[in-house]
Design a protein around this motif. Structure first.
Motif, PDB file in Angstrom:
ATOM      1  N   LYS A 193       0.804  -1.222   0.000  1.00 54.70           N
ATOM      2  CA  LYS A 193       0.000   0.000   0.000  1.00 54.70           C
ATOM      3  C   LYS A 193       0.837   1.274   0.000  1.00 54.70           C
ATOM      4  CE  LYS A 193      -4.294  -1.805   1.928  1.00 54.70           C
ATOM      5  NZ  LYS A 193      -5.314  -1.665   2.994  1.00 54.70           N
ATOM      6  N   TYR A 238      -1.596   3.886  -1.395  1.00 56.51           N
ATOM      7  CA  TYR A 238      -2.828   3.345  -1.964  1.00 56.51           C
ATOM      8  C   TYR A 238      -3.763   2.878  -0.866  1.00 56.51           C
ATOM      9  CZ  TYR A 238       0.330   2.963  -5.994  1.00 56.51           C
ATOM     10  OH  TYR A 238       1.236   3.228  -6.993  1.00 56.51           O
ATOM     11  N   THR A 239      -5.055   3.097  -1.063  1.00 55.78           N
ATOM     12  CA  THR A 239      -6.040   2.478  -0.181  1.00 55.78           C
ATOM     13  C   THR A 239      -6.257   1.028  -0.602  1.00 55.78           C
ATOM     14  OG1 THR A 239      -7.804   3.330  -1.605  1.00 55.78           O
ATOM     15  CG2 THR A 239      -7.213   4.650   0.326  1.00 55.78           C
ATOM     16  N   ASP A 240      -6.113   0.783  -1.902  1.00 57.55           N
ATOM     17  CA  ASP A 240      -6.192  -0.565  -2.478  1.00 57.55           C
ATOM     18  C   ASP A 240      -4.929  -0.779  -3.300  1.00 57.55           C
ATOM     19  OD1 ASP A 240      -6.588  -2.814  -4.037  1.00 57.55           O
ATOM     20  OD2 ASP A 240      -8.680  -2.349  -4.503  1.00 57.55           O
ATOM     21  N   PHE A 288      -4.240  -2.483  -5.663  1.00 59.16           N
ATOM     22  CA  PHE A 288      -4.481  -2.672  -7.090  1.00 59.16           C
ATOM     23  C   PHE A 288      -5.269  -1.511  -7.691  1.00 59.16           C
ATOM     24  CE2 PHE A 288      -4.041  -6.930  -5.270  1.00 59.16           C
ATOM     25  CZ  PHE A 288      -3.000  -7.425  -6.042  1.00 59.16           C
ATOM     26  N   GLY A 289      -5.512  -0.472  -6.888  1.00 59.75           N
ATOM     27  CA  GLY A 289      -6.268   0.670  -7.361  1.00 59.75           C
ATOM     28  C   GLY A 289      -5.376   1.862  -7.638  1.00 59.75           C
ATOM     29  N   PRO A 290      -5.974   3.011  -7.971  1.00 57.12           N
ATOM     30  CA  PRO A 290      -5.185   4.219  -8.231  1.00 57.12           C
ATOM     31  C   PRO A 290      -4.540   4.730  -6.950  1.00 57.12           C
ATOM     32  CG  PRO A 290      -7.514   4.741  -8.179  1.00 57.12           C
ATOM     33  CD  PRO A 290      -7.420   3.246  -8.113  1.00 57.12           C
TER      34      PRO A 290
END
Length: 288
Positions: free
Chosen positions: A58, A78-80, A82-84
């Motif tokens: 993260k 990142y909060t996720d 695999f996310g932005p």
């Protein structure tokens, strides 16, 4: 010389002041160390770039000497995983390494505290997350508030050779991560358009992390550098002071002669009666 410095361990032969007119040390290890000390994984690619990431992926850091642009240091959270990216920070290849180390040290501390710290978005009016808090160290050191153009709040160093800009209004989240069009921009030199070095931070970067950098930037203690490595300071602007002051030269015969002329003449010794064993002459007796 700062009282805590050990002349035998200083990596440099001159001190650079003010410190924001120093440049990179060319060594990335000190800035990587706070994260590596937490056990974060280090990977390298075939070009010599280094990547450090938290165990949960993260938070990621890239040290990119062979990157596509001058963004030497790029740090994203990142909060996720695999996310932005939730936020991103960039230090260019001329930025003093000590400022990057200040950031990674604060980031390591925030990561240990958890997502509520390293993902804490700025919140105007908050006691500990107001964006203005990042500017307080600069203002306390005499930096001046300015409004260079519409939509920009700025603070400039007393000598005009460094500044911090905060852009108001809506920004493109993707552009903030890949260009200099970010919420925060810290720079040094004579112009923000052609800076000696710069650093950027996107809108949701935690204020505590930005403040760690501004505190380091305005610290009055100079930074050690090597005089011959002119990339490590802003030539023509920075003040250079030898780490070890030069020894005074031996006096010439003329210096000795002049000193003798200036020396006050010796005063004559005072006459001091000395104790003597000689008997006094007898006093005349009474007349007959």
């Amino acid at each position: 010389m700062p009282p805590h410095d050990d002349l035998h361990t200083i990596d440099g032969d001159v001190y650079v002041s003010p410190r924001y007119l120093a440049g990179t040390t060319g060594i990335g290890d000190p800035a990587l160390a706070p994260l590596r000390d937490l056990g974060w994984n280090l990977e390298n690619d075939d070009l010599g770039n280094a990547y450090v990431h938290a165990p949960d992926r993260k938070v990621r850091l890239g040290y990119l000497p062979e990157g596509e642009d001058d963004g030497l240091w790029r740090i994203n959270a990142y909060t996720d995983p695999f996310g932005p990216a939730a936020w991103g920070v960039c230090f260019n290849n001329s930025c003093p390494t000590e400022f990057v180390t200040a950031f990674t040290t604060a980031l390591a501390k925030a990561y240990e505290q958890g997502p509520t710290a390293y993902l804490a978005t700025p919140k105007p009016g908050s006691a500990d997350r107001d964006p203005f808090l990042a500017a307080v160290p600069l203002i306390n050191r005499g930096w001046q508030i300015d409004h260079p153009r519409w939509g920009v709040f700025a603070i400039q160093s007393p000598d005009g050779y460094a500044g911090l800009e905060f852009t108001t209004g809506r920004l493109d989240p993707e552009a903030e991560l890949t260009t200099r069009d970010a919420r925060w921009q810290l720079w040094a030199g004579t112009s923000i358009d052609r800076p000696a070095w710069y650093a950027t931070a996107s809108t949701d970067t935690p204020v505590a992390l930005i403040k760690a950098v501004t505190e380091c930037v305005c610290d009055p203690a100079p930074l050690p550098r090597w005089r011959e490595e002119t990339y490590s300071y802003v030539k023509g602007m920075a003040q250079l002071t030898p780490v070890i002051p030069p020894r005074p030269s031996a006096p010439t015969p003329l210096d000795v002669q002049r000193a003798a002329v200036r020396r006050p003449a010796a005063l004559p010794a005072s006459s001091v009666p000395r104790w003597s064993t000689t008997s006094r002459p007898a006093l005349p007796g009474p007349g007959r």
